[in-house]
Design an enzyme around this catalytic site. Structure first.
Site, short mmCIF file in Angstrom:
data_model
loop_
_atom_site.label_atom_id
_atom_site.label_comp_id
_atom_site.label_asym_id
_atom_site.label_seq_id
_atom_site.Cartn_x
_atom_site.Cartn_y
_atom_site.Cartn_z
N GLY A 65 0.84 -1.19 0.00
CA GLY A 65 0.00 0.00 0.00
C GLY A 65 0.88 1.24 0.00
N GLY A 113 -0.39 -5.25 0.55
CA GLY A 113 -1.58 -4.98 -0.25
C GLY A 113 -1.67 -5.81 -1.52
N GLU A 136 5.05 -6.44 7.09
CA GLU A 136 4.55 -5.26 7.81
C GLU A 136 5.18 -5.03 9.18
OE1 GLU A 136 2.60 -7.48 6.29
OE2 GLU A 136 1.22 -6.41 4.97
N ASP A 144 -2.14 -7.52 7.39
CA ASP A 144 -3.55 -7.17 7.27
C ASP A 144 -4.09 -7.61 5.90
OD1 ASP A 144 -2.19 -5.22 5.81
OD2 ASP A 144 -3.56 -3.62 6.35
#
Ligand code: QUE
Length: 350
Positions: A65, A113, A136, A144
Protein backbone atom coordinates in the site's frame (compact mmCIF):
# COMPACT_ATOMS: atom_id res chain seq x y z
CA UNK A 1 -10.46 7.99 -14.01
CA UNK A 2 -7.12 7.00 -12.56
CA UNK A 3 -4.36 6.15 -15.02
CA UNK A 4 -2.66 3.99 -12.42
CA UNK A 5 -5.31 1.31 -12.96
CA UNK A 6 -6.01 0.17 -16.51
CA UNK A 7 -9.48 -1.41 -16.39
CA UNK A 8 -10.52 -2.87 -19.70
CA UNK A 9 -12.92 -5.40 -21.15
CA UNK A 10 -11.10 -7.74 -23.55
CA UNK A 11 -13.74 -10.02 -25.03
CA UNK A 12 -15.47 -11.94 -22.21
CA UNK A 13 -12.47 -11.36 -19.95
CA UNK A 14 -12.20 -8.19 -17.88
CA UNK A 15 -8.67 -7.06 -17.09
CA UNK A 16 -7.29 -4.98 -14.22
CA UNK A 17 -3.70 -3.87 -14.75
CA UNK A 18 -1.76 -2.16 -11.96
CA UNK A 19 0.13 0.72 -13.53
CA UNK A 20 2.20 2.74 -11.05
CA UNK A 21 5.67 1.47 -12.03
CA UNK A 22 7.67 4.09 -10.11
CA UNK A 23 6.23 2.75 -6.81
CA UNK A 24 6.31 -0.93 -7.82
CA UNK A 25 2.53 -0.64 -8.34
CA UNK A 26 1.88 -0.02 -4.62
CA UNK A 27 -1.84 0.68 -4.16
CA UNK A 28 -3.06 4.17 -3.33
CA UNK A 29 -6.64 5.27 -2.62
CA UNK A 30 -7.30 6.19 -6.27
CA UNK A 31 -6.22 2.74 -7.43
CA UNK A 32 -8.32 1.00 -4.78
CA UNK A 33 -11.37 3.00 -5.83
CA UNK A 34 -10.79 2.49 -9.54
CA UNK A 35 -10.51 -1.30 -9.01
CA UNK A 36 -13.66 -1.31 -6.87
CA UNK A 37 -15.66 0.63 -9.47
CA UNK A 38 -14.57 -1.67 -12.28
CA UNK A 39 -15.31 -4.86 -10.32
CA UNK A 40 -18.78 -3.62 -9.36
CA UNK A 41 -19.55 -2.85 -12.99
CA UNK A 42 -18.26 -6.24 -14.20
CA UNK A 43 -20.15 -8.07 -11.48
CA UNK A 44 -23.43 -6.93 -13.08
CA UNK A 45 -22.31 -7.57 -16.66
CA UNK A 46 -23.35 -11.08 -17.77
CA UNK A 47 -20.87 -10.93 -20.67
CA UNK A 48 -17.90 -10.91 -18.24
CA UNK A 49 -16.82 -14.47 -17.46
CA UNK A 50 -13.37 -14.02 -15.91
CA UNK A 51 -11.33 -11.30 -14.14
CA UNK A 52 -7.63 -11.12 -15.06
CA UNK A 53 -5.32 -9.19 -12.73
CA UNK A 54 -1.73 -8.33 -13.63
CA UNK A 55 0.70 -5.40 -13.75
CA UNK A 56 1.66 -3.22 -16.69
CA UNK A 57 5.12 -3.08 -18.30
CA UNK A 58 8.25 -3.56 -16.21
CA UNK A 59 8.84 -4.97 -12.76
CA UNK A 60 5.86 -6.17 -10.73
CA UNK A 61 3.58 -7.19 -9.23
CA UNK A 62 2.52 -5.00 -6.27
CA UNK A 63 4.75 -3.79 -3.41
CA UNK A 64 1.90 -3.12 -0.98
CA UNK A 65 0.00 0.00 0.00
CA UNK A 66 0.97 3.63 -0.34
CA UNK A 67 2.31 3.69 3.24
CA UNK A 68 4.56 6.72 2.72
CA UNK A 69 1.57 8.99 2.01
CA UNK A 70 -0.36 7.50 4.94
CA UNK A 71 2.56 7.90 7.37
CA UNK A 72 3.02 11.54 6.31
CA UNK A 73 -0.66 12.32 6.84
CA UNK A 74 -1.06 10.35 10.07
CA UNK A 75 0.80 13.00 12.04
CA UNK A 76 -2.16 15.29 11.33
CA UNK A 77 -5.80 14.25 11.77
CA UNK A 78 -5.23 10.80 10.24
CA UNK A 79 -8.22 10.93 7.91
CA UNK A 80 -6.16 9.84 4.89
CA UNK A 81 -5.02 6.66 6.66
CA UNK A 82 -8.49 5.77 7.81
CA UNK A 83 -9.94 6.33 4.34
CA UNK A 84 -7.22 4.30 2.65
CA UNK A 85 -7.54 1.22 4.87
CA UNK A 86 -11.35 1.45 4.96
CA UNK A 87 -11.60 1.36 1.17
CA UNK A 88 -8.72 -1.07 0.68
CA UNK A 89 -10.42 -3.59 3.01
CA UNK A 90 -13.74 -3.01 1.18
CA UNK A 91 -11.97 -3.95 -2.05
CA UNK A 92 -10.40 -7.02 -0.39
CA UNK A 93 -13.83 -8.09 0.87
CA UNK A 94 -15.51 -7.45 -2.51
CA UNK A 95 -12.89 -9.69 -4.14
CA UNK A 96 -13.25 -12.39 -1.47
CA UNK A 97 -17.03 -12.57 -1.97
CA UNK A 98 -17.00 -11.88 -5.74
CA UNK A 99 -19.27 -14.15 -7.80
CA UNK A 100 -16.88 -14.51 -10.76
CA UNK A 101 -13.55 -16.27 -11.04
CA UNK A 102 -10.33 -14.29 -10.90
CA UNK A 103 -6.83 -15.09 -12.18
CA UNK A 104 -3.92 -13.15 -10.69
CA UNK A 105 -0.38 -13.13 -12.07
CA UNK A 106 2.00 -12.72 -9.10
CA UNK A 107 4.91 -12.22 -11.49
CA UNK A 108 7.33 -10.32 -9.23
CA UNK A 109 7.17 -8.69 -5.80
CA UNK A 110 3.81 -9.50 -4.17
CA UNK A 111 3.76 -7.97 -0.71
CA UNK A 112 1.19 -6.63 1.76
CA UNK A 113 -1.58 -4.98 -0.25
CA UNK A 114 -0.53 -7.07 -3.26
CA UNK A 115 -1.25 -10.21 -1.24
CA UNK A 116 -4.66 -8.73 -0.31
CA UNK A 117 -5.73 -8.56 -3.96
CA UNK A 118 -4.13 -11.92 -4.89
CA UNK A 119 -5.29 -14.35 -2.22
CA UNK A 120 -9.03 -13.83 -2.94
CA UNK A 121 -8.52 -14.96 -6.57
CA UNK A 122 -9.44 -18.56 -7.40
CA UNK A 123 -6.36 -18.96 -9.64
CA UNK A 124 -3.04 -17.56 -8.36
CA UNK A 125 -0.11 -17.84 -10.72
CA UNK A 126 3.45 -17.95 -9.39
CA UNK A 127 6.52 -17.68 -11.62
CA UNK A 128 10.30 -17.84 -11.20
CA UNK A 129 10.10 -14.07 -10.46
CA UNK A 130 7.55 -14.29 -7.63
CA UNK A 131 8.64 -12.80 -4.28
CA UNK A 132 5.79 -13.16 -1.80
CA UNK A 133 5.91 -11.62 1.69
CA UNK A 134 3.95 -9.98 4.49
CA UNK A 135 6.71 -7.60 5.72
CA UNK A 136 4.55 -5.26 7.81
CA UNK A 137 6.18 -5.85 11.23
CA UNK A 138 9.21 -4.03 9.77
CA UNK A 139 7.16 -0.83 9.54
CA UNK A 140 5.16 -1.25 12.75
CA UNK A 141 2.11 -2.83 11.14
CA UNK A 142 0.80 -6.41 10.98
CA UNK A 143 -0.26 -8.81 8.20
CA UNK A 144 -3.55 -7.17 7.27
CA UNK A 145 -5.71 -7.22 4.07
CA UNK A 146 -7.00 -10.62 5.23
CA UNK A 147 -3.52 -11.82 6.19
CA UNK A 148 -4.81 -13.07 9.51
CA UNK A 149 -7.06 -15.47 7.63
CA UNK A 150 -4.74 -16.50 4.79
CA UNK A 151 -1.71 -17.05 7.00
CA UNK A 152 -3.48 -18.81 9.85
CA UNK A 153 -4.80 -21.42 7.40
CA UNK A 154 -1.30 -22.49 6.35
CA UNK A 155 0.24 -25.68 7.73
CA UNK A 156 2.02 -25.86 11.10
CA UNK A 157 3.44 -22.58 12.45
CA UNK A 158 4.30 -21.07 9.05
CA UNK A 159 1.89 -18.19 9.76
CA UNK A 160 3.79 -17.06 12.85
CA UNK A 161 7.10 -17.38 10.97
CA UNK A 162 5.96 -15.40 7.92
CA UNK A 163 4.12 -12.73 9.93
CA UNK A 164 6.94 -12.02 12.38
CA UNK A 165 10.01 -12.25 10.15
CA UNK A 166 8.42 -11.00 6.90
CA UNK A 167 10.27 -13.87 5.19
CA UNK A 168 10.13 -13.82 1.40
CA UNK A 169 8.80 -16.87 -0.43
CA UNK A 170 9.69 -17.71 -4.02
CA UNK A 171 7.18 -19.08 -6.52
CA UNK A 172 7.95 -22.73 -5.77
CA UNK A 173 7.42 -22.11 -2.04
CA UNK A 174 4.11 -20.32 -2.72
CA UNK A 175 2.94 -23.36 -4.68
CA UNK A 176 4.06 -25.81 -1.97
CA UNK A 177 2.15 -23.84 0.68
CA UNK A 178 -0.99 -23.41 -1.45
CA UNK A 179 -0.60 -19.63 -1.64
CA UNK A 180 -0.28 -20.13 -5.41
CA UNK A 181 -2.36 -22.60 -7.44
CA UNK A 182 -0.11 -22.81 -10.54
CA UNK A 183 3.57 -22.38 -11.39
CA UNK A 184 4.13 -21.06 -14.91
CA UNK A 185 7.41 -19.74 -16.38
CA UNK A 186 7.12 -15.97 -16.96
CA UNK A 187 8.05 -16.36 -20.64
CA UNK A 188 4.71 -18.17 -21.15
CA UNK A 189 2.51 -15.54 -19.50
CA UNK A 190 1.75 -13.45 -22.59
CA UNK A 191 0.48 -16.52 -24.42
CA UNK A 192 -1.53 -17.67 -21.39
CA UNK A 193 -3.18 -14.25 -21.07
CA UNK A 194 -3.96 -14.20 -24.79
CA UNK A 195 -5.65 -17.60 -24.51
CA UNK A 196 -7.61 -16.57 -21.39
CA UNK A 197 -8.93 -13.55 -23.28
CA UNK A 198 -9.80 -15.77 -26.25
CA UNK A 199 -11.62 -18.50 -24.29
CA UNK A 200 -12.10 -17.53 -20.61
CA UNK A 201 -14.36 -20.58 -20.13
CA UNK A 202 -11.28 -22.80 -20.56
CA UNK A 203 -9.31 -21.17 -17.75
CA UNK A 204 -8.51 -24.40 -15.91
CA UNK A 205 -7.31 -26.27 -19.01
CA UNK A 206 -5.25 -23.27 -20.18
CA UNK A 207 -3.50 -22.88 -16.82
CA UNK A 208 -2.93 -26.61 -16.39
CA UNK A 209 -1.40 -26.94 -19.85
CA UNK A 210 1.01 -24.03 -19.23
CA UNK A 211 2.09 -25.19 -15.74
CA UNK A 212 5.47 -26.81 -15.13
CA UNK A 213 7.05 -28.70 -12.26
CA UNK A 214 8.63 -26.00 -10.04
CA UNK A 215 12.11 -26.33 -8.54
CA UNK A 216 12.20 -27.79 -4.99
CA UNK A 217 10.57 -25.55 -2.36
CA UNK A 218 13.35 -24.73 0.11
CA UNK A 219 10.97 -23.86 2.97
CA UNK A 220 9.79 -27.50 3.17
CA UNK A 221 13.21 -28.37 4.63
CA UNK A 222 12.61 -25.83 7.42
CA UNK A 223 9.09 -26.92 8.43
CA UNK A 224 10.35 -28.79 11.51
CA UNK A 225 12.50 -26.01 12.92
CA UNK A 226 9.81 -23.41 12.15
CA UNK A 227 7.15 -25.46 13.94
CA UNK A 228 9.44 -25.89 16.94
CA UNK A 229 10.83 -22.34 17.28
CA UNK A 230 7.56 -20.55 16.44
CA UNK A 231 5.38 -22.92 18.50
CA UNK A 232 4.44 -20.35 21.15
CA UNK A 233 2.01 -17.44 20.81
CA UNK A 234 4.36 -15.42 23.09
CA UNK A 235 7.07 -13.37 21.36
CA UNK A 236 9.48 -13.84 24.27
CA UNK A 237 9.21 -17.66 23.98
CA UNK A 238 9.94 -17.54 20.25
CA UNK A 239 13.02 -15.35 20.79
CA UNK A 240 14.24 -17.68 23.58
CA UNK A 241 13.75 -20.75 21.41
CA UNK A 242 15.67 -19.23 18.49
CA UNK A 243 18.42 -18.13 20.88
CA UNK A 244 18.73 -21.60 22.43
CA UNK A 245 18.65 -23.45 19.11
CA UNK A 246 22.25 -22.83 18.09
CA UNK A 247 21.77 -23.34 14.33
CA UNK A 248 22.80 -20.75 11.72
CA UNK A 249 19.21 -20.64 10.55
CA UNK A 250 17.91 -19.76 14.03
CA UNK A 251 20.64 -17.14 14.55
CA UNK A 252 19.74 -15.46 11.27
CA UNK A 253 15.99 -15.45 11.99
CA UNK A 254 16.63 -14.15 15.52
CA UNK A 255 18.69 -11.27 14.12
CA UNK A 256 15.86 -10.50 11.67
CA UNK A 257 13.21 -10.60 14.42
CA UNK A 258 15.22 -8.15 16.53
CA UNK A 259 14.92 -5.53 13.75
CA UNK A 260 11.08 -5.65 13.84
CA UNK A 261 8.71 -3.55 15.95
CA UNK A 262 8.05 -5.43 19.23
CA UNK A 263 4.56 -3.96 19.40
CA UNK A 264 3.82 -5.02 15.81
CA UNK A 265 5.14 -8.54 16.51
CA UNK A 266 2.89 -8.95 19.54
CA UNK A 267 -0.11 -7.59 17.64
CA UNK A 268 0.61 -10.06 14.80
CA UNK A 269 0.79 -13.03 17.17
CA UNK A 270 -2.48 -12.01 18.81
CA UNK A 271 -4.13 -11.60 15.38
CA UNK A 272 -3.14 -15.17 14.46
CA UNK A 273 -4.90 -16.38 17.61
CA UNK A 274 -8.04 -14.32 16.90
CA UNK A 275 -8.38 -14.78 13.12
CA UNK A 276 -9.32 -18.49 13.16
CA UNK A 277 -12.22 -17.52 15.47
CA UNK A 278 -13.65 -15.08 12.89
CA UNK A 279 -16.58 -16.76 11.17
CA UNK A 280 -16.92 -14.65 8.02
CA UNK A 281 -14.25 -12.74 6.09
CA UNK A 282 -16.31 -9.68 7.00
CA UNK A 283 -15.51 -10.33 10.68
CA UNK A 284 -11.81 -10.63 9.84
CA UNK A 285 -11.88 -7.28 8.01
CA UNK A 286 -13.74 -5.57 10.84
CA UNK A 287 -11.18 -6.93 13.33
CA UNK A 288 -8.18 -5.87 11.21
CA UNK A 289 -9.62 -2.41 10.56
CA UNK A 290 -10.02 -1.79 14.29
CA UNK A 291 -6.38 -2.75 14.79
CA UNK A 292 -5.02 -0.75 11.87
CA UNK A 293 -6.80 2.42 13.02
CA UNK A 294 -4.79 2.18 16.27
CA UNK A 295 -1.57 1.07 14.57
CA UNK A 296 -1.24 3.62 11.77
CA UNK A 297 -1.14 6.40 14.38
CA UNK A 298 1.25 4.51 16.65
CA UNK A 299 4.76 6.03 16.62
CA UNK A 300 6.24 2.72 15.36
CA UNK A 301 4.44 3.01 12.01
CA UNK A 302 5.69 6.53 11.35
CA UNK A 303 9.19 5.55 12.51
CA UNK A 304 9.22 2.31 10.49
CA UNK A 305 8.21 4.06 7.27
CA UNK A 306 10.80 6.76 7.96
CA UNK A 307 13.60 4.24 8.53
CA UNK A 308 12.79 1.77 5.73
CA UNK A 309 11.13 3.84 3.00
CA UNK A 310 11.90 7.57 3.48
CA UNK A 311 15.37 8.02 5.02
CA UNK A 312 16.30 4.40 4.21
CA UNK A 313 18.74 4.21 7.15
CA UNK A 314 17.20 0.83 8.15
CA UNK A 315 17.62 1.85 11.79
CA UNK A 316 14.13 2.25 13.28
CA UNK A 317 13.93 3.28 16.94
CA UNK A 318 10.92 1.39 18.27
CA UNK A 319 8.88 2.52 21.26
CA UNK A 320 8.69 0.40 23.37
CA UNK A 321 12.10 -0.85 22.24
CA UNK A 322 11.92 -4.37 23.73
CA UNK A 323 9.33 -7.19 23.86
CA UNK A 324 9.26 -6.89 27.67
CA UNK A 325 8.23 -3.24 27.30
CA UNK A 326 5.05 -4.19 25.41
CA UNK A 327 2.45 -5.24 27.97
CA UNK A 328 -0.66 -7.36 27.42
CA UNK A 329 -2.72 -4.31 28.42
CA UNK A 330 -1.20 -2.34 25.51
CA UNK A 331 -2.16 -5.10 23.07
CA UNK A 332 -5.65 -5.37 24.62
CA UNK A 333 -6.25 -1.69 23.87
CA UNK A 334 -5.22 -2.11 20.24
CA UNK A 335 -7.71 -5.00 19.88
CA UNK A 336 -10.67 -3.19 21.45
CA UNK A 337 -13.54 -2.95 18.95
CA UNK A 338 -14.06 0.52 17.48
CA UNK A 339 -17.20 2.47 18.43
CA UNK A 340 -19.95 1.35 15.99
CA UNK A 341 -19.98 4.71 14.19
CA UNK A 342 -16.29 4.33 13.31
CA UNK A 343 -16.26 0.59 12.55
CA UNK A 344 -15.51 -0.90 9.14
CA UNK A 345 -18.46 -1.89 6.99
CA UNK A 346 -18.54 -3.74 3.66
CA UNK A 347 -19.86 -2.25 0.42
CA UNK A 348 -23.65 -2.18 0.33
CA UNK A 349 -24.02 -2.33 -3.44
CA UNK A 350 -23.36 -6.05 -3.86
C1 QUE B 1 6.32 -3.16 4.67
C2 QUE B 1 5.29 -2.72 3.87
C3 QUE B 1 5.57 -2.06 2.66
C4 QUE B 1 6.90 -1.90 2.28
C5 QUE B 1 7.93 -2.37 3.09
C6 QUE B 1 7.62 -2.98 4.27
C7 QUE B 1 4.54 -1.55 1.79
C8 QUE B 1 4.95 -0.89 0.60
C9 QUE B 1 6.31 -0.75 0.28
C10 QUE B 1 6.81 -0.09 -0.89
C11 QUE B 1 7.98 -0.53 -1.50
C12 QUE B 1 8.49 0.11 -2.62
C13 QUE B 1 7.84 1.20 -3.16
C14 QUE B 1 6.67 1.65 -2.53
C15 QUE B 1 6.18 1.01 -1.41
O1 QUE B 1 7.23 -1.27 1.11
O2 QUE B 1 3.33 -1.69 2.10
O3 QUE B 1 6.04 2.71 -3.01
O4 QUE B 1 8.31 1.84 -4.26
O5 QUE B 1 4.01 -0.39 -0.23
O6 QUE B 1 8.62 -3.43 5.08
O7 QUE B 1 4.00 -2.88 4.26
Amino acid sequence: MSESIIAKREGRTARLRLNRPKALHALDLDMVQAMTRALLEWQRDPEVKLILIDHAEGRGFCAGGDVVTIARSSQGHGEAGRAFFFHEYRLNHLMYTYPKRGVVFMDGITMGGGVGISCPCKYRIATERTVFAMPETGIGLFPDVGGGRYLSRLRGRIAQFLALTGARLDGAECLALGLATHYIPSERLEEVKRKLIEVPEHVEAILRAASVEPPPARIVGNYQIIDRCFASDRLEDILDCLDADGSDWAAKELATLRTKSPTACKVSLRLLVESPLQFHFLDEMRLEYGIVVRMFRHPDFIEGVRALLIDKDNAPRWNPATPEGVTDAMIDRIFEPLPPAEAWTPLETQ
